[in-house]
Design an enzyme around this catalytic site. Structure first.
Site, PDB file in Angstrom:
ATOM      1  N   GLY A   1      12.286  -7.487   3.398  1.00  0.00           N
ATOM      2  CA  GLY A   1      12.838  -7.315   4.749  1.00  0.00           C
ATOM      3  C   GLY A   1      12.412  -8.454   5.661  1.00  0.00           C
TER       4      GLY A   1
ATOM      5  N   GLU B   1       8.821   7.429  -1.081  1.00  0.00           N
ATOM      6  CA  GLU B   1       8.858   7.421   0.395  1.00  0.00           C
ATOM      7  C   GLU B   1       9.940   6.476   0.930  1.00  0.00           C
ATOM      8  OE1 GLU B   1       5.876   7.240  -1.387  1.00  0.00           O
ATOM      9  OE2 GLU B   1       5.651   9.388  -1.005  1.00  0.00           O
ATOM     10  N   ASN B   2      10.444   5.587   0.089  1.00  0.00           N
ATOM     11  CA  ASN B   2      11.456   4.639   0.574  1.00  0.00           C
ATOM     12  C   ASN B   2      12.782   5.322   0.923  1.00  0.00           C
ATOM     13  OD1 ASN B   2      10.231   1.931  -1.520  1.00  0.00           O
ATOM     14  ND2 ASN B   2       9.911   2.227   0.664  1.00  0.00           N
TER      15      ASN B   2
ATOM     16  N   SER C   1       0.139   2.016  -1.027  1.00  0.00           N
ATOM     17  CA  SER C   1       1.430   2.662  -0.753  1.00  0.00           C
ATOM     18  C   SER C   1       1.871   3.578  -1.901  1.00  0.00           C
ATOM     19  CB  SER C   1       2.512   1.617  -0.442  1.00  0.00           C
ATOM     20  OG  SER C   1       2.132   0.819   0.653  1.00  0.00           O
TER      21      SER C   1
ATOM     22  N   ASP D   1       6.563  -6.632  -2.212  1.00  0.00           N
ATOM     23  CA  ASP D   1       6.818  -6.324  -0.808  1.00  0.00           C
ATOM     24  C   ASP D   1       7.235  -7.575  -0.035  1.00  0.00           C
ATOM     25  OD1 ASP D   1       7.021  -4.622   1.348  1.00  0.00           O
ATOM     26  OD2 ASP D   1       4.867  -4.627   1.800  1.00  0.00           O
ATOM     27  N   GLY D   2       7.984  -7.352   1.061  1.00  0.00           N
ATOM     28  CA  GLY D   2       8.309  -8.451   1.980  1.00  0.00           C
ATOM     29  C   GLY D   2       9.749  -8.919   1.957  1.00  0.00           C
TER      30      GLY D   2
ATOM     31  N   SER E   1       9.856   3.355  -3.852  1.00  0.00           N
ATOM     32  CA  SER E   1       8.909   4.474  -3.830  1.00  0.00           C
ATOM     33  C   SER E   1       9.612   5.765  -3.424  1.00  0.00           C
ATOM     34  CB  SER E   1       7.769   4.178  -2.844  1.00  0.00           C
ATOM     35  OG  SER E   1       8.214   4.338  -1.509  1.00  0.00           O
TER      36      SER E   1
ATOM     37  N   GLU F   1      -8.427  -4.484 -10.499  1.00  0.00           N
ATOM     38  CA  GLU F   1      -8.723  -5.570  -9.568  1.00  0.00           C
ATOM     39  C   GLU F   1      -7.505  -5.758  -8.675  1.00  0.00           C
ATOM     40  OE1 GLU F   1     -11.608  -7.205  -9.271  1.00  0.00           O
ATOM     41  OE2 GLU F   1     -12.417  -5.917 -10.854  1.00  0.00           O
TER      42      GLU F   1
HETATM   43  C1  IPE Z   1       5.780  -0.386  -1.175  1.00  0.00           C
HETATM   44  O1  IPE Z   1       6.285  -1.108  -0.124  1.00  0.00           O
HETATM   45  C2  IPE Z   1       6.900   0.056  -2.073  1.00  0.00           C
HETATM   46  C3  IPE Z   1       7.554  -0.995  -2.839  1.00  0.00           C
HETATM   47  C4  IPE Z   1       7.236  -2.265  -2.857  1.00  0.00           C
HETATM   48  C5  IPE Z   1       8.631  -0.549  -3.667  1.00  0.00           C
HETATM   49  P1  IPE Z   1       6.620  -0.439   1.269  1.00  0.00           P
HETATM   50  O2  IPE Z   1       7.184  -1.517   2.120  1.00  0.00           O
HETATM   51  O3  IPE Z   1       7.449   0.773   1.087  1.00  0.00           O
HETATM   52  O4  IPE Z   1       5.177   0.008   1.776  1.00  0.00           O
HETATM   53  P2  IPE Z   1       4.671   0.409   3.226  1.00  0.00           P
HETATM   54  O5  IPE Z   1       5.655   1.389   3.784  1.00  0.00           O
HETATM   55  O6  IPE Z   1       4.622  -0.838   4.035  1.00  0.00           O
HETATM   56  O7  IPE Z   1       3.314   0.984   2.996  1.00  0.00           O
HETATM   57  C1  IPE Z   2       9.976  -4.480  -0.579  1.00  0.00           C
HETATM   58  O1  IPE Z   2      10.374  -5.106   0.576  1.00  0.00           O
HETATM   59  C2  IPE Z   2      11.102  -3.736  -1.277  1.00  0.00           C
HETATM   60  C3  IPE Z   2      11.034  -2.275  -1.110  1.00  0.00           C
HETATM   61  C4  IPE Z   2      10.058  -1.611  -0.552  1.00  0.00           C
HETATM   62  C5  IPE Z   2      12.164  -1.516  -1.585  1.00  0.00           C
HETATM   63  P1  IPE Z   2      10.464  -4.367   1.969  1.00  0.00           P
HETATM   64  O2  IPE Z   2      11.867  -3.911   2.158  1.00  0.00           O
HETATM   65  O3  IPE Z   2       9.438  -3.312   2.115  1.00  0.00           O
HETATM   66  O4  IPE Z   2      10.155  -5.577   2.954  1.00  0.00           O
HETATM   67  P2  IPE Z   2       9.354  -5.540   4.326  1.00  0.00           P
HETATM   68  O5  IPE Z   2       8.029  -4.904   4.055  1.00  0.00           O
HETATM   69  O6  IPE Z   2      10.175  -4.754   5.288  1.00  0.00           O
HETATM   70  O7  IPE Z   2       9.234  -6.984   4.711  1.00  0.00           O
HETATM   71 MG    MG Z   3       7.537  -3.302   2.859  1.00  0.00          MG
END
Ligand code: IPE
Ligand code: IPE
Ligand code: MG
Length: 246
Positions: A30, A74-75, A199, A27-28, A72, A210
């Site tokens: 964005g 949900e993405n 998520s 994650d992260g 995911s 863990e």
């Molecule tokens: C979880 O991250 C899914 C992936 C890393 C692929 P998200 O960014 O989608 O999770 P939420 O929406 O913050 O819970």
């Molecule tokens: C993780 O990064 C990749 C996916 C969920 C596809 P994000 O796109 O969720 O990054 P943030 O959470 O917005 O920083």
């Molecule tokens: Mg994210």
């Protein structure tokens, strides 16, 4: 694959108690892009560029199973342009890396629903899986179009279709119907970018995993972080509901 001499020679304490299966919520991306005033897709590009070194590092540490949460169920709620950009990058990375991964002994697997993924990408995923199927240095599962609830629902539907007698439905049978059939549960789940939630990731399999969260954003997640996570894991006491062993 080259063994990292810095880690193997020093033999740090975490090497004595390693997880067999590590799963990562990557994650992260964005936020990484936003910090640089770049579009979100640039963060996803940096994120995909981080994959190879992370896979190599876990292989060098002797981890047998690595599962990576890439997209995911949900993405799909995200803007079309971001989703399109992300899938384009994933297609590129599979095409670019498949041969190298094969040569390094990595076995690739997919967790999730193929339906909804473009036919072209489905084909590339199947080819990469086929190409690396005889490898066994490390099994890397990419959770793509994956949702833990969808996985359980899919399993239940197939159990019903197969006419399985209700009294024979137990944990072991359920596990054979999950996308992760044949794999051990994750011992350690790492989440980058600070959030403290699953998520919808491996919700059946993570019952006794863990958990390790780091504020580091996925594109910046590297060797030092990996060693910190493995060290933290080695210091955990797992009890699985029982009492600590004397
Ligand atoms: C979880 O991250 C899914 C992936 C890393 C692929 P998200 O960014 O989608 O999770 P939420 O929406 O913050 O819970
Ligand atoms: C993780 O990064 C990749 C996916 C969920 C596809 P994000 O796109 O969720 O990054 P943030 O959470 O917005 O920083
Ligand atoms: Mg994210």
């Amino acid at each position: 694959m080259a063994i990292d001499t810095a880690t193997s020679q020093a033999s740090p304490p975490y090497l004595s108690r390693l997880p067999r299966h590590v799963a990562i919520i990557m994650d992260g991306n964005g936020r990484w892009a936003a910090q640089r005033g770049l579009p979100r897709v640039a963060g996803h590009r940096a994120g995909t560029e981080n994959l190879r070194r992370v896979i190599e590092s876990f292989a060098d540490h002797g981890i047998k199973y690595l599962t990576l949460y890439a997209f995911s169920t949900e993405n799909w709620l995200r803007p079309k342009e971001e989703v399109r950009g992300l899938f384009h990058l994933l297609g590129q990375v599979i095409k670019r890396e498949a041969r190298t991964l094969k040569e390094k002994g990595v076995k690739l697997q997919h967790l999730g629903k193929m339906e909804g993924i473009s036919l072209r990408l489905q084909k590339e995923i199947r080819q990469a899986i086929e190409m690396t199927r005889d490898n066994d240095l490390i099994i890397v599962s990419v959770a793509l179009n994956y949702g833990g609830r969808e996985e359980i629902l899919n399993a239940v539907r197939r159990i019903i279709v197969d006419g399985v007698p209700p009294e024979t439905v137990d944990g072991a049978l359920m596990e054979r119907y999950l996308y992760t059939a044949g794999q051990p549960d994750p011992d350690l789940i790492i989440r980058t970018a600070g959030e403290m939630r699953l998520s919808n990731f491996l919700i059946w399999q993570s019952a006794y995993s863990e958990y390790y969260a780091t504020p580091t954003l996925w594109p910046d997640f590297g060797e030092e972080e990996i060693q910190n996570a493995l060290l933290a894991y080695s210091q955990r006491q797992r009890r699985f509901g029982g009492l600590p062993s004397a």
